[in-house]
Design a protein around this motif. Structure first.
Motif, PDB file in Angstrom:
ATOM      1  N   VAL A   1       0.849  -1.197   0.000  1.00  0.00           N
ATOM      2  CA  VAL A   1       0.000   0.000   0.000  1.00  0.00           C
ATOM      3  C   VAL A   1       0.884   1.246   0.000  1.00  0.00           C
ATOM      4  N   ASP A   2       0.488   2.237  -0.779  1.00  0.00           N
ATOM      5  CA  ASP A   2       1.169   3.532  -0.924  1.00  0.00           C
ATOM      6  C   ASP A   2       2.387   3.469  -1.837  1.00  0.00           C
ATOM      7  N   SER A   3       2.674   2.302  -2.415  1.00  0.00           N
ATOM      8  CA  SER A   3       3.755   2.254  -3.397  1.00  0.00           C
ATOM      9  C   SER A   3       3.217   2.759  -4.743  1.00  0.00           C
ATOM     10  N   VAL A   4       4.105   3.236  -5.589  1.00  0.00           N
ATOM     11  CA  VAL A   4       3.723   3.777  -6.901  1.00  0.00           C
ATOM     12  C   VAL A   4       3.971   2.702  -7.953  1.00  0.00           C
ATOM     13  N   VAL A   5       2.928   2.452  -8.770  1.00  0.00           N
ATOM     14  CA  VAL A   5       3.036   1.396  -9.783  1.00  0.00           C
ATOM     15  C   VAL A   5       2.655   1.935 -11.161  1.00  0.00           C
ATOM     16  N   LYS A   6       3.180   1.245 -12.171  1.00  0.00           N
ATOM     17  CA  LYS A   6       2.836   1.576 -13.552  1.00  0.00           C
ATOM     18  C   LYS A   6       1.839   0.534 -14.062  1.00  0.00           C
ATOM     19  N   THR A   7       0.702   1.006 -14.602  1.00  0.00           N
ATOM     20  CA  THR A   7      -0.340   0.111 -15.106  1.00  0.00           C
ATOM     21  C   THR A   7      -0.603   0.427 -16.578  1.00  0.00           C
ATOM     22  N   ALA A   8      -1.496  -0.349 -17.158  1.00  0.00           N
ATOM     23  CA  ALA A   8      -1.882  -0.105 -18.551  1.00  0.00           C
ATOM     24  C   ALA A   8      -2.617   1.221 -18.695  1.00  0.00           C
ATOM     25  N   ASP A   9      -3.141   1.732 -17.556  1.00  0.00           N
ATOM     26  CA  ASP A   9      -3.887   2.988 -17.577  1.00  0.00           C
ATOM     27  C   ASP A   9      -3.072   4.163 -17.066  1.00  0.00           C
ATOM     28  N   GLY A  10      -1.794   3.930 -16.810  1.00  0.00           N
ATOM     29  CA  GLY A  10      -0.948   5.017 -16.333  1.00  0.00           C
ATOM     30  C   GLY A  10      -0.333   4.697 -14.982  1.00  0.00           C
ATOM     31  N   VAL A  11       0.246   5.721 -14.360  1.00  0.00           N
ATOM     32  CA  VAL A  11       0.927   5.569 -13.073  1.00  0.00           C
ATOM     33  C   VAL A  11      -0.032   5.934 -11.942  1.00  0.00           C
ATOM     34  N   GLY A  12      -0.089   5.076 -10.929  1.00  0.00           N
ATOM     35  CA  GLY A  12      -0.973   5.341  -9.803  1.00  0.00           C
ATOM     36  C   GLY A  12      -0.365   4.842  -8.503  1.00  0.00           C
ATOM     37  N   THR A  13      -1.148   4.978  -7.422  1.00  0.00           N
ATOM     38  CA  THR A  13      -0.688   4.593  -6.086  1.00  0.00           C
ATOM     39  C   THR A  13      -1.550   3.448  -5.558  1.00  0.00           C
ATOM     40  N   VAL A  14      -0.904   2.424  -5.047  1.00  0.00           N
ATOM     41  CA  VAL A  14      -1.638   1.274  -4.489  1.00  0.00           C
ATOM     42  C   VAL A  14      -2.360   1.708  -3.220  1.00  0.00           C
ATOM     43  N   CYS A  15      -3.662   1.454  -3.166  1.00  0.00           N
ATOM     44  CA  CYS A  15      -4.433   1.849  -1.985  1.00  0.00           C
ATOM     45  C   CYS A  15      -5.013   0.649  -1.226  1.00  0.00           C
ATOM     46  N   GLU A  16      -4.963  -0.533  -1.849  1.00  0.00           N
ATOM     47  CA  GLU A  16      -5.491  -1.728  -1.172  1.00  0.00           C
ATOM     48  C   GLU A  16      -4.872  -2.966  -1.823  1.00  0.00           C
ATOM     49  N   THR A  17      -4.574  -3.970  -0.995  1.00  0.00           N
ATOM     50  CA  THR A  17      -3.986  -5.202  -1.525  1.00  0.00           C
ATOM     51  C   THR A  17      -4.730  -6.427  -0.994  1.00  0.00           C
ATOM     52  N   SER A  18      -4.694  -7.487  -1.775  1.00  0.00           N
ATOM     53  CA  SER A  18      -5.216  -8.791  -1.364  1.00  0.00           C
ATOM     54  C   SER A  18      -4.175  -9.822  -1.762  1.00  0.00           C
ATOM     55  N   PRO A  19      -3.165 -10.037  -0.897  1.00  0.00           N
ATOM     56  CA  PRO A  19      -2.024 -10.872  -1.270  1.00  0.00           C
ATOM     57  C   PRO A  19      -2.381 -12.282  -1.738  1.00  0.00           C
ATOM     58  N   LEU A  20      -3.357 -12.921  -1.104  1.00  0.00           N
ATOM     59  CA  LEU A  20      -3.666 -14.300  -1.471  1.00  0.00           C
ATOM     60  C   LEU A  20      -4.281 -14.406  -2.862  1.00  0.00           C
ATOM     61  N   THR A  21      -5.104 -13.441  -3.245  1.00  0.00           N
ATOM     62  CA  THR A  21      -5.707 -13.476  -4.582  1.00  0.00           C
ATOM     63  C   THR A  21      -4.784 -12.868  -5.625  1.00  0.00           C
ATOM     64  N   GLY A  22      -3.853 -12.015  -5.161  1.00  0.00           N
ATOM     65  CA  GLY A  22      -2.925 -11.382  -6.089  1.00  0.00           C
ATOM     66  C   GLY A  22      -3.447 -10.078  -6.673  1.00  0.00           C
ATOM     67  N   PHE A  23      -4.643  -9.640  -6.239  1.00  0.00           N
ATOM     68  CA  PHE A  23      -5.220  -8.413  -6.794  1.00  0.00           C
ATOM     69  C   PHE A  23      -4.903  -7.214  -5.909  1.00  0.00           C
ATOM     70  N   ILE A  24      -4.731  -6.065  -6.565  1.00  0.00           N
ATOM     71  CA  ILE A  24      -4.498  -4.808  -5.863  1.00  0.00           C
ATOM     72  C   ILE A  24      -5.425  -3.743  -6.443  1.00  0.00           C
ATOM     73  N   LYS A  25      -5.662  -2.705  -5.654  1.00  0.00           N
ATOM     74  CA  LYS A  25      -6.431  -1.558  -6.140  1.00  0.00           C
ATOM     75  C   LYS A  25      -5.492  -0.365  -6.233  1.00  0.00           C
ATOM     76  N   VAL A  26      -5.575   0.327  -7.371  1.00  0.00           N
ATOM     77  CA  VAL A  26      -4.673   1.440  -7.642  1.00  0.00           C
ATOM     78  C   VAL A  26      -5.477   2.727  -7.783  1.00  0.00           C
ATOM     79  N   LYS A  27      -4.994   3.763  -7.145  1.00  0.00           N
ATOM     80  CA  LYS A  27      -5.675   5.068  -7.155  1.00  0.00           C
ATOM     81  C   LYS A  27      -4.957   6.002  -8.127  1.00  0.00           C
ATOM     82  N   PHE A  28      -5.762   6.652  -8.986  1.00  0.00           N
ATOM     83  CA  PHE A  28      -5.233   7.603  -9.963  1.00  0.00           C
ATOM     84  C   PHE A  28      -5.797   8.993  -9.674  1.00  0.00           C
ATOM     85  N   GLN A  29      -4.989   9.998  -9.912  1.00  0.00           N
ATOM     86  CA  GLN A  29      -5.439  11.380  -9.827  1.00  0.00           C
ATOM     87  C   GLN A  29      -5.687  11.872 -11.244  1.00  0.00           C
TER      88      GLN A  29
END
Length: 290
Positions: free
Chosen positions: A237-265
């Motif tokens: 959480v709070d790390s900066v990642v590059k996605t297909a939709d641009g650069v955003g900040t991780v705001c939520e993680t689910s390690p077992l499923t492998g999914f994360i939620k990324v916040k964009f401004q």
């Protein structure tokens, strides 16, 4: 070229030692003994030599060879496979223990001692009666020991145990509805930390993550290594990642499923999208400078 000329020594393989694994209680720790020519099958009753003298136990693993490095010397011997007379004596001792328990409880009450009797146990040869108890503070049981010795005509040992050992001996049902792990299959207590609960996203309310013994639940460790590995692979959480939709900040993680939620401004408002961690690239962790 010889080993001496090559400045190397041949690797010596770890010597293999034949053992029989023996436990003394249903979910007790397994100890290694020297077979001394005895052949035991899984579940066989055996008589072994211990620091307390001869003891009655159960073969938890048949004859096998293990590396000498796993042995803690001295390796005590298996005296014999239990005979019918040995089994009868063991069962007789169990009956004597049932009869001794209320007597010990009454004597504790008469002496006015702040101790809770958990279990009494006779050694196989009846040379000693061991009383396991719990107490909140130190107890002076010298007079009690003398009194019990005069009643049972044998040596008395009073041994204080902790709350985890108490739960293991008494047994019961956990909040999951199943028998306590410690009394049903766990041979040794494991080290548990509050960090394990945090990594598993569990409530840190002590009543929800503590067992009947008042300590952190043993089951917190079962998935600990899996969570550690999945957390390591997941952008925090709070790390900066590059996605297909641009650069955003991780705001939520689910390690077992492998999914994360990324916040964009985007143009003054926030947008949150979900991605699988394999589909993003971490640029930097929280607090790292660009």
């Amino acid at each position: 070229m010889s080993d001496k000329e090559n400045n190397t020594l041949p690797v010596k393989e770890d010597e293999m030692i034949e053992i029989i694994g023996v436990r003394f209680k249903e979910a007790g720790k397994v100890y290694f003994f020297d077979p001394r020519g005895n052949q035991a099958k899984d579940g066989d009753c055996v008589i072994v030599e211990t620091s307390r003298g001869m003891e009655f136990g159960f073969a938890a693993s048949p004859n096998k060879f293990v590396p000498k490095s796993r042995i803690i010397p001295p390796l005590r011997p298996v005296i014999r496979i239990a005979t019918k007379e040995d089994i009868d004596r063991y069962e007789g001792n169990k009956q004597l223990e049932k009869e001794a328990f209320p007597i010990c409880q009454q004597k504790i009450k008469e002496h006015g001692l702040g101790m809770k009797l958990i279990e009494v146990e006779y050694t196989f040869d009846n040379s000693k009666l061991i009383c396991y108890y719990s107490a909140e503070s130190r107890v002076d049981f010298r007079e009690l020991a003398k009194d019990l010795a005069s009643v049972f005509r044998t040596r008395i040992e009073l041994r204080q145990i902790g709350t985890r050992d108490e739960a293991k001996m008494i047994g019961g049902l956990g909040i999951c509805g199943r028998p306590f792990c410690c009394s049903s299959f766990l041979r040794d207590f494991m080290q548990i930390s509050i960090k394990m609960a945090k990594e598993q996203n569990l409530s840190l309310n002590s009543s929800k993550i503590s067992g009947t013994c008042g300590k952190l639940m043993c089951c917190l460790r079962y998935e600990h290594e899996t969570y550690e590995e999945e957390i390591r692979r997941t952008p925090p959480v709070d790390s900066v990642v590059k996605t297909a939709d641009g650069v955003g900040t991780v705001c939520e993680t689910s390690p077992l499923t492998g999914f994360i939620k990324v916040k964009f401004q985007e143009k003054g408002h926030e947008t949150i999208k979900a991605y699988h961690r394999d589909d993003v690239t971490k640029i930097r962790d929280k607090g790292e400078k660009q």
